[in-house]
Design an enzyme around this catalytic site. Structure first.
Site: not given
Length: 547
Positions: A276, A411
């Site tokens: 991420r 993400h």
């Protein structure tokens, strides 16, 4: 006499009517019970995505090819892909049935075409497997069955053709042809040495026996003939692990998806790195979505990520990011070229963008409860569901299958969807996979799966993980089925908030929307029903390394 005949005929008519009535009643009862059984099966089936409705009849994928040609490798990968896009698929490996019928494998003699006893056993195993295929496609709710066997003779393929016609299934053949001795030898050593057929694991003996087994199959092998005998069949020939392809008579959309996928998978050594972005200011504040910048610790992680890449000597690494600032800022610190992919953007939370879970619980209690009940299919008002996200990410999966070493800076929800594909996770588990900040996952494809290594880069970050809710579903089931990915958005408030803001420009709505700004009139006083919309839950990985 006439009176007697009259009464006799009258008796026959009444009896016939009574018989017909009882027969019809029995038919109705049996029809109703059959319908009820079908209904129960449908009710008990796991929810599937739009992709499960791409076929108007179940499909049997039939593998063809000599041993050690990668049939099981393709079967497992194809099954993993189809299940990931939402088409219920299962592999039926004939070797498993044969090992159950013959507990102790002795030598390649079992596969000789003149071994009549063994040939009877092998045919019986195929018939049993086909019965299981029928049960899966007709009773268990499956859409695609992969029949993983050599199927090298026309006699066997004609048997399968008869089976699918009797059951109104579609059939698609996948033939793997390989004459590269290096590829064959590598396949034998990587996969067959560890096969249950060879418990002693002696490499030289395994290689010798397996090569003789291949010669037994070559005697009767009849490849697909696209010009004459098999010209009307639907199939794809994969030659030398994807160097060339021959495609014949693709019949429907799902078959075209299968061809598209098989033409994109490449057997080569590579690793995929997933992480991420660095911690963002919204992460610190507990807000979801938005386009915030990195926090100080997020910038520290970006610097640590650069050191990680340099230490692991990943000089040929490709770097991909989303088009949101937190991933771009993370990649900028690496000092290497990178590509921005819009389809790697985080899941769109619609009207809930940039809200905390506490805000959502107070502002949209029904939405909050519905997401807990079915997180994979739930779609944010004006936004996306995890199911939508999987569809959006399919091109990324295709590219990752084709590329060499790639680092994807993405993400939480996006990383979950990608991981679920490589680790073969179900739609039910996908939304709860644990993807912590400031951690790199290294995925290395192996024979029939994926090896996972985890590297924590020693930079503190907030924990954005939320566990699967354990609370009971409310008795008011009207909430449960009001909206999911199959039905149109039905919230009264369809305010759509922008995903991207230019640097320095303020969003057009306040970061913390008030209930009056986003809720329908008269609903501000509703109480919350559950504990949290969410994003996480634990998942296993193989190793954890501090860097």
């Amino acid at each position: 006499m006439l009176i007697f005949l009259f009464y006799f005929l009258f008796f026959l008519i009444i009896t016939n009517k009574a018989f017909n009535m009882s027969s019809n009643q029995r038919d109705n009862v049996s029809a109703n019970s059959a319908e009820a059984k079908k209904l129960d099966l449908r009710m008990n089936e796991k929810k599937c995505s739009w992709a499960s409705h791409m076929t108007n009849s179940p499909t049997v994928i039939v593998m063809i090819g000599l041993p050690a040609r990668g049939k099981t490798y393709m079967s497992k990968k194809l099954t993993r892909y189809l299940n990931w896009i939402g088409v219920p698929t299962k592999v039926f490996n004939l070797g498993v049935y044969r090992r159950e019928a013959v507990r102790a494998y002795k030598s390649y003699d079992f596969f000789r075409h003149d071994n009549e006893e063994a040939m009877k056993i092998r045919k019986q195993c195929a018939l049993v497997a086909l019965q299981d295929v029928r049960a899966y496609l007709t009773v268990e709710g499956g859409q695609i069955a992969v029949f993983d066997a050599t199927n090298t003779t026309r006699e066997r393929r004609d048997l399968i053709q008869t089976f699918v016609k009797e059951n109104a299934f579609k059939v698609f053949f996948v033939e793997s042809v390989c004459d590269d001795p290096d590829v064959i030898a590598a396949n034998i050593l990587e996969v067959k040495v560890s096969s249950p057929d060879y418990p002693e694991r002696h490499r030289e003996r395994v290689m010798d026996d397996f090569l003789k087994r291949i010669e037994c199959y070559k005697v009767t092998y009849q490849p697909l003939d696209p010009d004459d005998y098999d010209k009307d069949l639907s199939f794809i020939k994969v030659m030398n692990v994807g160097r060339r392809f021959l495609v014949n008579r693709v019949q429907d959309y799902i078959q075209s998806k299968i061809v598209y996928y098989l033409m994109n998978i490449h057997v080569h050594s590579h690793s995929i790195y997933l992480c991420r972005h660095g911690e963002s200011s919204h992460n610190v504040e507990g807000r979801i979505g938005g386009d915030s910048e990195l926090s100080p610790r997020g910038k520290q992680f970006a610097h640590a990520l650069r050191s990680f890449i340099e230490e692991h000597k990943l000089s040929d690494l490709k770097v991909w990011t989303s088009q949101l600032r937190r991933t771009i800022q993370t990649a900028e610190e690496l000092g290497v070229p990178y590509e921005q992919w819009k389809i790697l953007n985080e899941i769109d939370a619609g009207v809930c963008e940039e809200m905390s879970y506490e805000m959502i619980q107070k502002t949209f209690p029904e939405e909050f409860a519905m997401r807990d009940q079915d997180k994979y299919h739930y779609r944010y008002p004006g936004g996306e569901s995890y199911q939508d996200l999987v569809q959006r990410l399919e091109p990324v999966i295709m590219e990752l299958e084709r590329q060499g070493n790639v680092l994807v800076i993405c993400h939480q929800a996006v990383m979950r969807c990608l991981l679920a594909y490589f680790l073969d996770k179900s739609a039910e588990d996908l939304p709860y996979m644990k993807c912590p900040l400031h951690t790199v996952l290294k995925l290395t494809p192996v024979a029939y799966g994926c090896k996972v290594e985890m590297f924590y880069l020693n930079v503190e970050a907030v924990n954005t993980h939320r566990d699967r809710p354990l609370g009971k579903i409310p008795e008011d089931s009207a909430l449960i089925l009001r909206r999911n990915s199959y039905t149109p958005l039905s919230s009264h408030d369809q305010v759509k908030r922008p995903r991207l803001y230019s640097a320095g420009n303020q969003p057009w709505l306040p970061l913390a929307p008030t209930p009056s700004a986003l809720m329908p009139e008269g609903r501000q006083s509703q109480e919350s029903l559950c504990e949290g919309i969410d994003f996480d839950s634990p998942e296993e990985t193989s190793g954890c390394v501090r860097f």
